[in-house]
Design an enzyme around this catalytic site. Structure first.
Site, PDB file in Angstrom:
ATOM      1  N   TYR A 142      -9.593  -3.405  -7.691  1.00 48.58           N
ATOM      2  CA  TYR A 142      -8.674  -2.701  -8.588  1.00 48.58           C
ATOM      3  C   TYR A 142      -7.400  -3.517  -8.723  1.00 48.58           C
ATOM      4  CZ  TYR A 142      -5.544   1.037 -10.283  1.00 48.58           C
ATOM      5  OH  TYR A 142      -4.641   1.789 -10.999  1.00 48.58           O
ATOM      6  N   ASP A 237      -4.503 -10.847  -5.596  1.00 50.29           N
ATOM      7  CA  ASP A 237      -3.811  -9.569  -5.745  1.00 50.29           C
ATOM      8  C   ASP A 237      -3.562  -9.043  -4.328  1.00 50.29           C
ATOM      9  OD1 ASP A 237      -2.943  -7.003  -6.076  1.00 50.29           O
ATOM     10  OD2 ASP A 237      -4.440  -6.463  -7.590  1.00 50.29           O
ATOM     11  N   LYS A 265       3.641  -2.200  -3.489  1.00 45.58           N
ATOM     12  CA  LYS A 265       3.563  -1.368  -2.283  1.00 45.58           C
ATOM     13  C   LYS A 265       4.609  -1.755  -1.214  1.00 45.58           C
ATOM     14  CE  LYS A 265      -0.788   0.487  -3.648  1.00 45.58           C
ATOM     15  NZ  LYS A 265      -1.985  -0.061  -4.236  1.00 45.58           N
TER      16      LYS A 265
HETATM   17  C1  PLP Z   1      -2.157  -0.229  -5.820  1.00 45.70           C
HETATM   18  C2  PLP Z   1      -2.721  -1.478  -6.350  1.00 45.70           C
HETATM   19  C3  PLP Z   1      -2.365  -1.988  -7.601  1.00 45.70           C
HETATM   20  C4  PLP Z   1      -1.528  -1.224  -8.577  1.00 45.70           C
HETATM   21  O1  PLP Z   1      -0.233  -0.978  -8.127  1.00 45.70           O
HETATM   22  P1  PLP Z   1       0.586   0.243  -8.778  1.00 45.70           P
HETATM   23  O2  PLP Z   1       1.927   0.121  -8.164  1.00 45.70           O
HETATM   24  O3  PLP Z   1      -0.152   1.479  -8.431  1.00 45.70           O
HETATM   25  O4  PLP Z   1       0.601  -0.002 -10.249  1.00 45.70           O
HETATM   26  C5  PLP Z   1      -2.822  -3.241  -7.960  1.00 45.70           C
HETATM   27  N1  PLP Z   1      -3.621  -3.942  -7.149  1.00 45.70           N
HETATM   28  C6  PLP Z   1      -4.006  -3.480  -5.948  1.00 45.70           C
HETATM   29  C7  PLP Z   1      -4.866  -4.323  -5.064  1.00 45.70           C
HETATM   30  C8  PLP Z   1      -3.591  -2.219  -5.526  1.00 45.70           C
HETATM   31  O5  PLP Z   1      -4.024  -1.734  -4.349  1.00 45.70           O
END
Ligand code: PLP
Length: 422
Positions: A142, A237, A265
């Site tokens: 994701y 990511d 995060k």
């Molecule tokens: C949470 C997450 C996102 C998206 O971040 P948001 O602040 O919710 O937009 C993107 N990549 C990864 C791996 C994530 O866990």
């Protein structure tokens, strides 16, 4: 009716589904969401007055625990100086400095307001820098709700990409290639066919959004090699893994340097922050020094930068290895308790995160993750929650331990697990 239920009914009238992010609704586990009144250390408190050991931790950011005194104090001081300027401020350099220092793949970093914004902007920059259109991602990974990433494979055909949601035109995901996580030969085949047109590989170096799935030996190395051979950018990511797997993220942990890195995060310390960074040559392609456009009214917000800076600064003194050991112990004990009850369990864990999959086969990609029995998870989730243990309301999520959790919380968690009846 509980206070949470009353609030949920009110919310549903004016907020779609009553929530501002879908998974919070808890419908997947046949429950209603609890409304949270406050949080402290490893605990969150519902409006109904329930005190719960928190393993969601805002889906990852709160690695120091809720309301950490150093972060809290700094935030209070920052509020008194005004909450947004729309002009450069010192806290931006402070946080950027820590990120650049910590991550081998980041020479320069641009702040945005969420992880989604980070991946979206990184994708645009990767395409702008390489002059190529295709992007390769992995099923079950994701990268936020960016159109180009909301794609799933049509019946296993890795190159045939269909939108994962209404509202994303086929043309938008036509440039997205899909491969299975940990499947290097699929990636190789895609590169043989399209290599010269692939702008970037986007990957969660440790996958955390199909439950926790670890990269097998050679997988990340193989991606690095293929990217190098084709002039493709390797983008990690690290929105979950950054400052989580280790202080230097997954890239430091595995010793593989990506061309670009997406963050979110933890670097916001509980405030809305994202960031993308990478090699200087790539990052200088972004406006105003380059011609790839990206901007943000609240980007580099002084409150958010302050929370992030003091979170990272505090993390520098924390014992990641100890938390890793404690997390492994907790997760293994949970696995044993469930296994003794005759429930099939696979445990995946690294650093302070773990997922228990209710299946007897090892979980190494999205297909094997989906074999996890969600009826068993539902039973587990609800009975744990009733006993004051707050887990993510989906079997395809991580449990997040934190530096605020201790023996008392872990014992309470194990006791609750012992009482679960399947
Ligand atoms: C949470 C997450 C996102 C998206 O971040 P948001 O602040 O919710 O937009 C993107 N990549 C990864 C791996 C994530 O866990």
């Amino acid at each position: 009716m509980s206070i949470s239920n009353i609030l949920f009914d009110q919310a549903k009238k004016i907020i779609p589904g009553g929530v501002n992010s879908p998974v919070r609704t808890c419908s997947g586990v046949g429950a209603d969401p609890l409304f949270i009144s406050h949080a402290q250390g490893p605990y969150i408190y519902s409006e109904d007055g329930h005190k719960m050991v928190d393993y969601v931790m805002s889906w990852g950011p709160m690695i120091l625990g809720h309301n950490h005194p150093a972060v809290n104090r700094a935030l209070h001081e920052a509020v008194d100086k005004g909450t947004s300027y729309g002009a450069p401020c010192k806290p931006e350099i402070d946080l950027a400095g820590l990120i650049v220092e910590a991550l081998p793949g980041v020479d320069m970093v641009r702040m945005v307001n969420s992880g989604t914004e980070a991946t979206m902007s990184a994708l645009r920059l990767a395409r702008g820098y390489t002059g190529r259109s295709l992007v390769l991602k992995f099923t079950g990974c994701y990268h936020g709700h960016v159109d180009a990433f909301l794609a799933s494979a049509g019946s296993g055909a890795a190159t045939l990409c269909i939108p994962g949601t209404p509202g994303v035109p086929e043309e938008v995901v036509a440039n997205t290639l899909l491969a299975d996580y940990n499947n290097l030969s699929q990636v190789k085949a895609l590169f043989e066919k399209h290599g010269r047109d692939i702008a970037a590989i986007f990957v969660e170096p440790v996958a955390g959004n199909m439950g926790l799935v670890l990269p097998e030996k050679g997988f990340l190395e193989g991606l690095r090699q293929l990217a190098d051979q084709s002039g493709t950018l390797l983008v990690f990511d690290e929105v979950i893994t950054g400052f989580r797997i280790s202080y230097s993220g997954a890239q430091g942990y595995y010793g593989i340097v990506p061309d670009m890195t997406c963050l979110g995060k933890i670097i916001g310390g509980g405030l809305p922050v994202g960031a993308y960074g990478g090699k200087k040559e790539i990052m200088e392609k972004i406006a105003p020094c380059g011609d790839v456009y990206q901007a943000g009214t609240l980007s580099g917000n002084p409150l958010a930068m302050t929370a992030g800076y003091h979170t990272l600064k505090t993390l520098q003194d924390m014992d990641y290895q100890l938390l890793t050991d404690k997390t492994e112990e907790l997760a293994n004990n949970l696995k044993k308790i469930l296994t003794d009850k005759g429930v099939p369990v696979q445990l995946n864990t690294i650093g302070s995160i773990f997922t228990l999959f209710f299946t007897s086969e090892p979980v190494r990609d999205f297909t094997s993750a989906k074999k996890s029995n969600q009826e068993l998870f539902k039973t587990f989730y609800n009975q744990m929650r009733d006993q004051g243990i707050y887990l993510a309301p989906s079997g395809f999520e991580c449990a997040f331990n934190s530096f605020a959790h201790g023996p008392e919380e872990w014992e309470k968690t194990l006791d609750a697990a012992r009482n679960v009846r399947f």
